[in-house]
Motif scaffolding. Structure first.
Motif, PDB file in Angstrom:
ATOM      1  N   GLN B  96      12.264  47.414  -5.543  1.00 40.91           N
ATOM      2  CA  GLN B  96      11.079  46.758  -6.113  1.00 40.91           C
ATOM      3  C   GLN B  96      10.223  46.112  -5.021  1.00 40.91           C
ATOM      4  OE1 GLN B  96      12.159  43.923  -9.122  1.00 40.91           O
ATOM      5  NE2 GLN B  96      13.229  45.500 -10.332  1.00 40.91           N
ATOM      6  N   MET B  97      10.895  45.490  -4.044  1.00 37.30           N
ATOM      7  CA  MET B  97      10.180  44.698  -3.059  1.00 37.30           C
ATOM      8  C   MET B  97       9.730  45.517  -1.848  1.00 37.30           C
ATOM      9  SD  MET B  97       9.972  41.824  -4.354  1.00 37.30           S
ATOM     10  CE  MET B  97      10.401  41.824  -6.080  1.00 37.30           C
ATOM     11  N   ALA B  98      10.201  46.791  -1.799  1.00 41.77           N
ATOM     12  CA  ALA B  98       9.969  47.563  -0.577  1.00 41.77           C
ATOM     13  C   ALA B  98       8.510  48.031  -0.428  1.00 41.77           C
ATOM     14  CB  ALA B  98      10.915  48.760  -0.528  1.00 41.77           C
ATOM     15  N   SER B  99       7.819  48.169  -1.547  1.00 40.53           N
ATOM     16  CA  SER B  99       6.428  48.622  -1.408  1.00 40.53           C
ATOM     17  C   SER B  99       5.523  47.413  -1.172  1.00 40.53           C
ATOM     18  CB  SER B  99       6.014  49.384  -2.660  1.00 40.53           C
ATOM     19  OG  SER B  99       6.126  48.551  -3.770  1.00 40.53           O
ATOM     20  N   SER B 100       4.835  47.457  -0.081  1.00 43.92           N
ATOM     21  CA  SER B 100       4.064  46.275   0.345  1.00 43.92           C
ATOM     22  C   SER B 100       2.950  45.937  -0.644  1.00 43.92           C
ATOM     23  CB  SER B 100       3.502  46.515   1.739  1.00 43.92           C
ATOM     24  OG  SER B 100       2.734  47.715   1.696  1.00 43.92           O
ATOM     25  N   ALA B 101       2.425  46.963  -1.314  1.00 44.78           N
ATOM     26  CA  ALA B 101       1.282  46.751  -2.186  1.00 44.78           C
ATOM     27  C   ALA B 101       1.636  45.988  -3.442  1.00 44.78           C
ATOM     28  CB  ALA B 101       0.663  48.106  -2.543  1.00 44.78           C
ATOM     29  N   ASP B 106       5.113  35.574  -2.550  1.00 43.37           N
ATOM     30  CA  ASP B 106       5.736  34.632  -3.494  1.00 43.37           C
ATOM     31  C   ASP B 106       6.878  35.268  -4.247  1.00 43.37           C
ATOM     32  OD1 ASP B 106       3.964  32.853  -2.653  1.00 43.37           O
ATOM     33  OD2 ASP B 106       2.657  32.914  -4.457  1.00 43.37           O
ATOM     34  N   SER B 107       6.540  36.469  -4.779  1.00 47.82           N
ATOM     35  CA  SER B 107       7.612  37.122  -5.548  1.00 47.82           C
ATOM     36  C   SER B 107       8.780  37.472  -4.626  1.00 47.82           C
ATOM     37  CB  SER B 107       7.082  38.371  -6.260  1.00 47.82           C
ATOM     38  OG  SER B 107       6.520  39.254  -5.323  1.00 47.82           O
ATOM     39  N   ARG B 108       8.462  37.826  -3.347  1.00 45.84           N
ATOM     40  CA  ARG B 108       9.563  38.136  -2.417  1.00 45.84           C
ATOM     41  C   ARG B 108      10.423  36.908  -2.174  1.00 45.84           C
ATOM     42  NH1 ARG B 108       5.876  41.845   0.295  1.00 45.84           N
ATOM     43  NH2 ARG B 108       6.485  43.896  -0.476  1.00 45.84           N
ATOM     44  N   ALA B 109       9.766  35.756  -2.078  1.00 49.42           N
ATOM     45  CA  ALA B 109      10.528  34.520  -1.859  1.00 49.42           C
ATOM     46  C   ALA B 109      11.432  34.244  -3.047  1.00 49.42           C
ATOM     47  CB  ALA B 109       9.565  33.355  -1.636  1.00 49.42           C
ATOM     48  N   HIS B 218      17.861  39.016   2.898  1.00 44.87           N
ATOM     49  CA  HIS B 218      17.481  37.671   2.504  1.00 44.87           C
ATOM     50  C   HIS B 218      16.375  37.125   3.404  1.00 44.87           C
ATOM     51  CE1 HIS B 218      18.281  33.197   2.106  1.00 44.87           C
ATOM     52  NE2 HIS B 218      17.963  33.573   0.869  1.00 44.87           N
ATOM     53  N   SER B 219      16.623  37.230   4.722  1.00 45.72           N
ATOM     54  CA  SER B 219      15.609  36.651   5.627  1.00 45.72           C
ATOM     55  C   SER B 219      14.335  37.485   5.640  1.00 45.72           C
ATOM     56  CB  SER B 219      16.179  36.487   7.047  1.00 45.72           C
ATOM     57  OG  SER B 219      16.660  37.727   7.502  1.00 45.72           O
ATOM     58  N   ALA B 220      14.499  38.808   5.462  1.00 44.74           N
ATOM     59  CA  ALA B 220      13.311  39.672   5.425  1.00 44.74           C
ATOM     60  C   ALA B 220      12.423  39.323   4.244  1.00 44.74           C
ATOM     61  CB  ALA B 220      13.735  41.135   5.368  1.00 44.74           C
ATOM     62  N   ASN B 224       8.889  37.795   4.393  1.00 44.53           N
ATOM     63  CA  ASN B 224       7.982  38.828   3.885  1.00 44.53           C
ATOM     64  C   ASN B 224       7.850  39.985   4.862  1.00 44.53           C
ATOM     65  OD1 ASN B 224       6.354  39.962   2.016  1.00 44.53           O
ATOM     66  ND2 ASN B 224       4.500  38.872   2.657  1.00 44.53           N
ATOM     67  N   ASN B 225       8.957  40.384   5.492  1.00 47.44           N
ATOM     68  CA  ASN B 225       8.982  41.454   6.475  1.00 47.44           C
ATOM     69  C   ASN B 225       9.293  42.780   5.769  1.00 47.44           C
ATOM     70  OD1 ASN B 225       9.541  43.274   8.493  1.00 47.44           O
ATOM     71  ND2 ASN B 225      10.643  41.772   9.777  1.00 47.44           N
ATOM     72  N   VAL B 226       8.252  43.470   5.368  1.00 54.26           N
ATOM     73  CA  VAL B 226       8.406  44.662   4.522  1.00 54.26           C
ATOM     74  C   VAL B 226       9.166  45.770   5.254  1.00 54.26           C
ATOM     75  CG1 VAL B 226       7.192  46.442   3.203  1.00 54.26           C
ATOM     76  CG2 VAL B 226       6.290  44.102   3.262  1.00 54.26           C
ATOM     77  N   ARG B 227       8.858  45.903   6.555  1.00 51.90           N
ATOM     78  CA  ARG B 227       9.507  46.963   7.309  1.00 51.90           C
ATOM     79  C   ARG B 227      11.044  46.770   7.288  1.00 51.90           C
ATOM     80  NH1 ARG B 227      10.373  49.489  12.407  1.00 51.90           N
ATOM     81  NH2 ARG B 227      10.734  47.526  13.470  1.00 51.90           N
ATOM     82  N   GLN B 228      11.427  45.502   7.472  1.00 50.44           N
ATOM     83  CA  GLN B 228      12.847  45.209   7.477  1.00 50.44           C
ATOM     84  C   GLN B 228      13.471  45.445   6.102  1.00 50.44           C
ATOM     85  OE1 GLN B 228      13.926  41.300   8.822  1.00 50.44           O
ATOM     86  NE2 GLN B 228      14.883  42.135  10.649  1.00 50.44           N
TER      87      GLN B 228
END
Lengths: 468, 317
Positions: B96-101, B106-109, B218-220, B224-228
């Motif tokens: 869900q979180m892998a697509s940057s768009a 906030d939602s990633r946090a 977790h840290s990514a 908000n490090n999408v690549r990671q």
């Protein structure tokens, strides 16, 4: 004519008393029935005629069969040894009775299985406690069996002492009878009752030890034991005695087992030379059969102590204790079964039971597995190449076979003896019917002879009457 | 042959004695219901009995050990199912979180929070105990194997349980292999690669280390490090595969245990049957034997009465 009547009367009286003697001794062991040897008295010859002078008593003889007597002696000896073997092997066998209760075999299996259980859960205190309990019961039973085997050996020694006393008594009795028979037969007399008694004593002596009997010209016997030691020679006796090695408390040696010696100027140990009878059977059961069982028990105890300890010393307890023995080390092979015991450290703290190969590894059970694996390992025992359990059950099987053979042997000997006794009875025994009919016969003879006297009296009387 | 009173009496005595002895033996069999009461009753049978009893006792213990091993393995398996669930959930969230768009910081946090709780669950799972024992600590069953950072304090010990003669089954799974992956061997507690590692920064996670992967995730998410986050997807799949193959291994071990237990049980039945054949008295035989001996005894008693009684003296009156 008076003399003839008198001799007949005397003969009948003697015959009646001999019959009475027979009847009186109907239940006397070893008694041979007796009878009167009578013959007609030498006739008086008056020219062409020879007139009888009545009857003469030649003597009293006993009815017996010397050869049968020898055979009975021999079989009595075999019977005695079979009986002792049966009694003591039976007792020994009972010690190992596992059919209905716990025995070493079952306890050893339990012991190894507790370790097997512990190897699955080495941290479990309850199982550790169970291991200790199983070990205690196992060593307790090994010590019990060893103790009871010692006890049987002691019983045998006690018996041996009794038999030696009995042998000495019999030897003295025979020597005494020798003297009496010598006196009685001096001048060609007979002594049937004394001979019976001596034969009985010889049979009883032969039951104790193997003896060889030689008779000399004066009818005295010489008895040799074990083919070499004369214990009775005519009028003299050499007694036997028991000796044992004294206890050596310094070296922890207990009193030795009984040996039979002659009580002579130069004492000789005759234990090994006795080749038959109760004494030999006892010595054999003690020194061969029980000794073997003890060796095997010692072997089990020795192997358990050493091999479990070797593995255990290399292991670590839950509390990281290492280098500890599981069993207290034993001093030597022969006292292993007597000494086997849990080591104090195990006795006081089950956490000292080593299960792990490395410290700080409560879940490691490689040492426990190692110990449980001993149950299927061969090459642990000194005197057998089987596993501990196999050797032990083999030993019980062996004892069972021996005890069964001893029982069959006893039954067989008993049958032989019964048959021979029946033979003897049929030759020498007293039959009351026979004696009763003899009694009637001799009574008739007595009254007939009395009649002869009366007739003689009347004849004489009528002569006197004629000349009145 | 001359017959005397003594020999008659002896014959009578012997025959009565023999009869009583035989009765006694049968009676003993009857009362114990056992044919073999002492080794000499049947020496070879006794030998077999001892062996059979040994085997039966051993089999009982093997069965108990097998139960224990199976229990341990099944429990481990159930624990791994939970771990798989954690990984599945993490994967779901990651996808869900892998697509940057689609998602914002906030939602990633927020998702990072959930990953945090997944991490806690993972820690609890990896420190599961059965009774007093940690499942994944190797031999060090009383030491908690993982700390919150995923450092491993256990060892590589294989807990072997004997489930049949000389058949051992390993009932534990190696904790570091299951949770820290194949590369875990070198990573004992001290040498643990921290999140600050250069390789990790670049998105390369040590293969199969669940703690580390979740930590990276977790840290990514937090940063908000999408690549990671994307870089975590493949390791999560690997971990899932890894866990499933671990479960497969467990079920093959359990199957092995079951097979030996089954063989064991068959043998146990056979052994007891054989034992009973050797040891137990045949009731019909003993009871009829007893009746037979009783008849014999009565007969000899009756005969002896006739034998002993008459004497010439009775008729000479």
């Amino acid at each position: 004519m008076f003399d003839i009547g008198n001799s007949g009367l005397q003969a009948a009286k003697h015959a009646i008393s001999t019959t009475g003697h027979n009847i009186a001794n109907v239940n006397t062991k070893g008694y041979s029935r007796q009878s009167i040897d009578q013959a007609s008295a030498p006739p008086v010859s008056t020219g062409k005629r020879a007139i009888g002078t009545g009857v003469r008593i030649e003597g009293v003889s006993r009815t017996n069969d010397e050869y049968l007597q020898r055979r009975i002696e021999k079989e009595q000896k075999n019977f005695g040894s079979a009986e002792e073997r049966h009694t003591y092997l039976g007792q020994t066998e009972q010690i190992f009775n596992e059919s209905n209760s716990d025995g070493i075999n079952r306890l050893a299996t339990q012991f190894f299985n507790e370790f097997r259980k512990l190897s699955a859960e080495p941290e479990n205190k309850a199982i550790r406690a169970a291991v200790r309990e199983a070990s205690k019961r196992l060593v307790g039973d090994i010590r019990r069996v060893n103790g009871e085997l010692n006890e049987v050996q002691n019983n045998i020694d006690f018996r041996l002492e009794g038999y030696v006393t009995e042998i000495n008594g019999l030897a003295k009795e025979i020597q005494n009878l020798n003297t009496l028979i010598d006196k009685a037969t001096l001048g060609g007399g007979s002594a049937p009752d004394l001979l019976d008694k001596r034969e009985e004593a010889l049979t009883r002596l032969g039951e104790m030890v193997d003896i060889s009997v030689a008779k000399n010209e004066t009818n005295q016997v010489t008895i040799t034991v074990g083919g070499r030691m004369a214990i009775v020679t005519g009028n003299s006796v050499t007694e036997l005695e028991v000796r044992r090695d004294p206890a050596d408390l310094k070296n922890g040696k207990r009193e030795g087992l009984v040996a039979v010696w002659t009580n002579d100027a130069i004492p000789i140990n005759v234990t090994k030379h006795i080749k038959g009878g109760r004494v030999q059977a006892l010595v054999e059961v003690r020194d061969v059969d029980i000794k073997r069982a003890k060796d095997q028990i010692n072997d089990v105890a020795y192997a358990l102590t050493n091999h479990v300890n070797t593995i255990h010393r290399n292991g670590f307890g839950i509390n990281n204790q290492t280098g500890l023995n599981f069993f207290k080390p034993v001093s030597d092979f022969d006292s292993a079964a007597e000494q086997i015991k849990l080591a104090d450290e195990i006795e006081t703290d089950i956490m000292n039971i080593a299960t792990a190969k490395a410290p700080d590894s409560p879940g490691d059970s490689r040492v426990a597995i190692g110990i449980s694996q001993l149950s299927t390992q061969t090459g642990l025992l000194e005197k057998s190449d089987r596993t501990i359990g196999d050797m032990y059950s083999q030993m019980i099987g062996e004892l069972g076979t021996k005890a069964a053979a001893a029982e069959r042997g006893l039954i067989f000997q008993k049958d032989i003896l019964t048959q021979l006794d029946n033979f003897r009875e049929s030759i020498s025994g007293v039959n009351l019917d026979e004696e009763t009919s003899n009694l009637v016969r001799f009574q008739h003879a007595y009254s007939a002879n009395a009649n002869v006297l009366r007739v003689a009296d009347e004849v004489l009387d009528s002569v006197f009457q004629a000349f009145r | 042959m001359r017959v005397t009173e003594n020999s008659i009496q002896k014959t009578v005595q012997d025959s009565l004695q023999n009869s009583r002895q035989r009765m006694d033996k049968i009676q003993r069999q009857n009362s114990t219901l056992k044919r073999v009461n002492k080794p000499s009753d049947d020496a070879i049978g006794t030998l077999k009995l001892l062996k059979l009893r040994d085997e039966i006792m051993n089999n009982e213990q093997y069965a108990k050990n097998a139960d224990l091993a199976r229990n341990f393995l099944n429990y481990t398996d159930a624990t791994l199912v939970e771990a798989v669930n954690v990984v599945n959930r993490a994967k779901e969230l990651t996808v869900q979180m892998a697509s940057s768009a689609a998602q914002g910081p906030d939602s990633r946090a927020m998702v990072a929070e959930e990953i945090g709780s997944l991490q806690k669950r993972l820690l609890a799972i990896s420190n599961k105990r059965l009774g007093e024992r940690y499942l994944f600590a190797g031999y060090k069953t009383s030491t908690q194997p993982f700390d919150p950072a995923g450092r491993f304090y256990g060892d590589q010990g294989k807990m072997l349980v004997e489930v049949d003669k000389d058949v051992f089954v390993q009932m534990n799974m190696n904790g570091s292999e299951v949770f820290s992956g194949a590369g875990a061997k070198a990573r004992q507690a001290g040498e643990f690669a921290s999140t600050g590692d250069a390789a990790v920064e670049q998105g390369f996670v040590a293969d199969g280390d669940m703690f580390q992967v979740l930590d990276v995730l977790h840290s990514a998410l937090k940063t908000n490090n999408v690549r990671q986050i994307q870089g975590v997807l493949e390791p999560l799949d690997d971990i899932r595969e890894h866990l499933i193959s671990a479960r497969a291994e467990i079920s093959s071990r359990v199957a092995g245990v079951d097979a030996t237990v089954k063989a064991n049980a068959t043998r146990a039945v056979y052994d007891s049957e054989l034992m009973s054949k050797i040891e137990d008295a045949d009731l019909i035989e003993t009871v009829s034997g007893l009746a037979r001996e009783e008849t014999a005894l009565k007969a000899s008693l009756a005969a002896s009465q006739k034998l002993i009684q008459p004497s010439l003296l009775d008729f000479l009156r």
